[in-house]
Design a protein around this motif. Sequence first.
Motif, mmCIF file in Angstrom:
data_model
loop_
_atom_site.group_PDB
_atom_site.id
_atom_site.type_symbol
_atom_site.label_atom_id
_atom_site.label_comp_id
_atom_site.label_asym_id
_atom_site.label_seq_id
_atom_site.Cartn_x
_atom_site.Cartn_y
_atom_site.Cartn_z
ATOM 1 N N LEU A 112 18.709 -25.167 -84.038
ATOM 2 C CA LEU A 112 19.950 -24.895 -84.763
ATOM 3 C C LEU A 112 19.884 -25.441 -86.184
ATOM 4 C CD1 LEU A 112 23.109 -24.087 -84.620
ATOM 5 C CD2 LEU A 112 23.437 -26.524 -84.188
ATOM 6 N N ARG A 113 19.409 -26.681 -86.321
ATOM 7 C CA ARG A 113 19.357 -27.307 -87.642
ATOM 8 C C ARG A 113 18.329 -26.638 -88.539
ATOM 9 N NH1 ARG A 113 18.763 -32.869 -84.437
ATOM 10 N NH2 ARG A 113 20.919 -33.073 -83.677
ATOM 11 N N GLU A 114 17.191 -26.245 -87.934
ATOM 12 C CA GLU A 114 16.108 -25.668 -88.725
ATOM 13 C C GLU A 114 16.354 -24.209 -89.098
ATOM 14 O OE1 GLU A 114 12.749 -26.216 -86.224
ATOM 15 O OE2 GLU A 114 12.717 -28.408 -86.436
ATOM 16 N N ASP A 115 16.987 -23.455 -88.187
ATOM 17 C CA ASP A 115 17.150 -22.017 -88.423
ATOM 18 C C ASP A 115 18.483 -21.521 -87.859
ATOM 19 O OD1 ASP A 115 16.769 -19.386 -89.014
ATOM 20 O OD2 ASP A 115 14.912 -19.133 -87.865
ATOM 21 N N PRO A 116 19.602 -21.935 -88.446
ATOM 22 C CA PRO A 116 20.901 -21.489 -87.923
ATOM 23 C C PRO A 116 21.086 -19.980 -87.992
ATOM 24 C CG PRO A 116 21.165 -22.596 -90.041
ATOM 25 C CD PRO A 116 19.755 -22.839 -89.605
ATOM 26 N N GLU A 117 20.414 -19.319 -88.938
ATOM 27 C CA GLU A 117 20.566 -17.871 -89.059
ATOM 28 C C GLU A 117 19.981 -17.150 -87.839
ATOM 29 O OE1 GLU A 117 21.941 -14.416 -90.053
ATOM 30 O OE2 GLU A 117 22.505 -16.289 -91.046
ATOM 31 N N SER A 174 21.319 -13.885 -83.101
ATOM 32 C CA SER A 174 21.423 -13.744 -81.650
ATOM 33 C C SER A 174 22.873 -13.459 -81.240
ATOM 34 C CB SER A 174 20.919 -15.015 -80.964
ATOM 35 O OG SER A 174 21.125 -14.963 -79.572
ATOM 36 N N GLN A 175 23.799 -14.181 -81.867
ATOM 37 C CA GLN A 175 25.217 -13.958 -81.572
ATOM 38 C C GLN A 175 25.645 -12.538 -81.926
ATOM 39 O OE1 GLN A 175 25.994 -16.473 -79.469
ATOM 40 N NE2 GLN A 175 27.945 -16.829 -80.510
ATOM 41 N N ARG A 176 25.147 -12.041 -83.060
ATOM 42 C CA ARG A 176 25.502 -10.680 -83.461
ATOM 43 C C ARG A 176 24.950 -9.664 -82.465
ATOM 44 N NH1 ARG A 176 25.080 -12.968 -88.808
ATOM 45 N NH2 ARG A 176 22.824 -12.632 -88.865
ATOM 46 N N LEU A 177 23.720 -9.876 -81.975
ATOM 47 C CA LEU A 177 23.143 -8.989 -80.975
ATOM 48 C C LEU A 177 23.989 -8.967 -79.706
ATOM 49 C CD1 LEU A 177 19.281 -9.654 -81.114
ATOM 50 C CD2 LEU A 177 20.432 -7.488 -81.558
ATOM 51 N N ARG A 178 24.517 -10.116 -79.333
ATOM 52 C CA ARG A 178 25.335 -10.227 -78.129
ATOM 53 C C ARG A 178 26.749 -9.685 -78.336
ATOM 54 N NH1 ARG A 178 24.100 -13.760 -73.977
ATOM 55 N NH2 ARG A 178 22.164 -14.946 -74.133
ATOM 56 N N GLY A 179 27.150 -9.518 -79.594
ATOM 57 C CA GLY A 179 28.534 -9.162 -79.869
ATOM 58 C C GLY A 179 29.452 -10.354 -79.780
ATOM 59 N N GLU A 180 28.892 -11.553 -79.957
ATOM 60 C CA GLU A 180 29.657 -12.797 -79.883
ATOM 61 C C GLU A 180 29.934 -13.314 -81.300
ATOM 62 O OE1 GLU A 180 30.770 -14.392 -77.243
ATOM 63 O OE2 GLU A 180 29.822 -13.243 -75.629
ATOM 64 N N GLU A 207 30.975 -17.558 -85.692
ATOM 65 C CA GLU A 207 31.693 -18.790 -86.026
ATOM 66 C C GLU A 207 31.379 -19.925 -85.048
ATOM 67 O OE1 GLU A 207 33.715 -15.392 -87.850
ATOM 68 O OE2 GLU A 207 33.072 -15.835 -85.794
ATOM 69 N N LEU A 208 30.993 -19.560 -83.824
ATOM 70 C CA LEU A 208 30.632 -20.586 -82.845
ATOM 71 C C LEU A 208 29.424 -21.391 -83.306
ATOM 72 C CD1 LEU A 208 31.072 -18.628 -79.469
ATOM 73 C CD2 LEU A 208 32.621 -20.320 -80.468
ATOM 74 N N VAL A 209 28.526 -20.733 -84.019
ATOM 75 C CA VAL A 209 27.347 -21.424 -84.561
ATOM 76 C C VAL A 209 27.780 -22.405 -85.641
ATOM 77 C CG1 VAL A 209 25.088 -21.126 -85.654
ATOM 78 C CG2 VAL A 209 25.944 -19.394 -84.049
ATOM 79 N N ASP A 210 28.689 -21.983 -86.498
ATOM 80 C CA ASP A 210 29.197 -22.870 -87.546
ATOM 81 C C ASP A 210 29.951 -24.053 -86.946
ATOM 82 O OD1 ASP A 210 28.197 -21.134 -89.531
ATOM 83 O OD2 ASP A 210 29.968 -19.865 -89.322
ATOM 84 N N ASP A 211 30.713 -23.783 -85.884
ATOM 85 C CA ASP A 211 31.426 -24.875 -85.204
ATOM 86 C C ASP A 211 30.439 -25.893 -84.637
ATOM 87 O OD1 ASP A 211 33.780 -23.553 -85.750
ATOM 88 O OD2 ASP A 211 34.008 -22.706 -83.730
ATOM 89 N N LEU A 212 29.346 -25.395 -84.068
ATOM 90 C CA LEU A 212 28.345 -26.298 -83.494
ATOM 91 C C LEU A 212 27.624 -27.088 -84.578
ATOM 92 C CD1 LEU A 212 26.802 -27.411 -81.108
ATOM 93 C CD2 LEU A 212 25.348 -25.369 -81.135
ATOM 94 N N LEU A 213 27.297 -26.442 -85.681
ATOM 95 C CA LEU A 213 26.667 -27.154 -86.808
ATOM 96 C C LEU A 213 27.562 -28.274 -87.308
ATOM 97 C CD1 LEU A 213 25.123 -24.245 -88.914
ATOM 98 C CD2 LEU A 213 23.864 -26.243 -88.072
ATOM 99 N N PRO A 232 25.895 -19.341 -76.296
ATOM 100 C CA PRO A 232 24.954 -18.863 -75.282
ATOM 101 C C PRO A 232 23.502 -18.985 -75.736
ATOM 102 C CG PRO A 232 26.005 -17.017 -76.378
ATOM 103 C CD PRO A 232 26.673 -18.260 -76.891
ATOM 104 N N ASN A 233 22.601 -18.683 -74.821
ATOM 105 C CA ASN A 233 21.172 -18.788 -75.102
ATOM 106 C C ASN A 233 20.765 -17.840 -76.228
ATOM 107 O OD1 ASN A 233 18.543 -19.629 -74.836
ATOM 108 N ND2 ASN A 233 18.296 -18.976 -72.720
ATOM 109 N N VAL A 234 19.685 -18.178 -76.888
ATOM 110 C CA VAL A 234 19.172 -17.357 -77.989
ATOM 111 C C VAL A 234 18.411 -16.171 -77.415
ATOM 112 C CG1 VAL A 234 17.727 -17.317 -80.041
ATOM 113 C CG2 VAL A 234 19.019 -19.388 -79.457
ATOM 114 N N VAL A 235 18.826 -14.980 -77.779
ATOM 115 C CA VAL A 235 18.221 -13.750 -77.285
ATOM 116 C C VAL A 235 16.782 -13.638 -77.786
ATOM 117 C CG1 VAL A 235 18.381 -11.233 -77.377
ATOM 118 C CG2 VAL A 235 20.458 -12.614 -77.171
ATOM 119 N N GLN A 236 15.885 -13.198 -76.910
ATOM 120 C CA GLN A 236 14.480 -13.058 -77.283
ATOM 121 C C GLN A 236 14.256 -11.818 -78.137
ATOM 122 O OE1 GLN A 236 12.253 -13.145 -73.573
ATOM 123 N NE2 GLN A 236 11.771 -15.290 -73.909
#
Length: 420
Positions: A7-12, A17-23, A26-32, A103-107
């Motif tokens: 997350l710290r090294e590559d938040p994008e 992954s979130q965009r692929l999931r349709g999620e 902002e959840l990533v920004d909240d976690l950061l 959620p988990n990072v999509v492969q």
Amino acid sequence: MIDLRLLREDPELIRASQRLRGEPTELVDDLLRADEERRAATQRFEALRAEQRSLSKLVPKASPDERASLLARTKELAAEVKAAEAATGTADDALRQAHLAVPNVVQDGVPAGGEDDFIVLREVGDRPAIDNPKDHLEIGEALKAIDTERGAKVSGSRFYFLTGVGALLQLGMLQMAIAQAVEYGLVPSITPSLVKPESMEGTGFLGAHASEVYRLEADDLYLVGTSEVALAAYHSNEILNLTGGAARYAGWSSCYRREAGSYGKDVRGILRVHQFDKVEMFSFCRPEEAADEHLRLLAMQEEMLAKVEIPYRVIDVAAGDLGSSAARKFDCEAWVPSQGRYREVTSTSNCTTFQARRLNIRYRDADGKPQTVATLNGTLATTRWLIPILENHQQPDGSVRVPKALQPYVGGRDILEPVR
């Protein structure tokens, strides 16, 4: 949960992954933000504690005049340390909640989109040409194999009895699955159907799908919807020895699901039911071996489907339909003649290190350093398989042909006749 270092090294990457999931990204920004606030709170607490320890060493050596001011500062520090410790606890809780929400990072290679955006990888077997095919419930009732009417009388809607050849077919199918699993080196297991909240949360089943889970409030226990839960938690808070390869299990359990969103044809018969039996494969392996292990589980599923002689297809499930724990999932869908379409009968998921981080399951690398394992799961046989078995092997006179591999489990019969 995802790796915070990633997350710290590559938040994008996480946002993609979130965009692929349709999620929401902002959840990533909240976690950061939660991660930064927790680290800041921890640093402040540790700095104050260090100052407190230094002062405690100075006081005995100080002159009377210095001692008074040092004691005053010591008293102030005690209050500051206590407040900083409380702030650290609050920050830890906030970080955990933010962490659990992602959620988990999509492969790479997983198709984008939702339930209908899967990619068909292959179709196997020939669909039978059946004029006016009967559905599994009509067939099962004629064979005295499935009784949903008495199931409803005893337990309510979407419960059933498997009787006579229905019970024998299921037991045979599940025994055949266990035998195949043992042949491939999996450890056979009969697992608990009731688990603690931390086991359910650790496998990711208390997120978006929490409404599907039965909970016994008086005991604070959950009924599992798959033995994946118990098998995953089996090694929680342990360091595994994987020098000889992956640790593999095959769990036989009864499973329970509320199926709150089911409707229409799906509630007829035994397609969407509240209780069923299943043999589930589960693997713990090194993360770099997970992709190959995933294909291994899929191959075992296809071998079982070949044994029961039903046509099926394999799909690469789209990101929005993976569930929170999976980074990639393959489904096998069997042909159901009465519906004229394929329906899911197995899933196999690569959960990478997502579940193991929650459950604190590790192994030692070549340098002896603990590292997080990868976990994978896959259905090997389940009650739902009776649907394509009965429908694809139905005969015009109402009888059912028994796949050769299952014949020993039904008294050697190759044909099941309706009970007059």
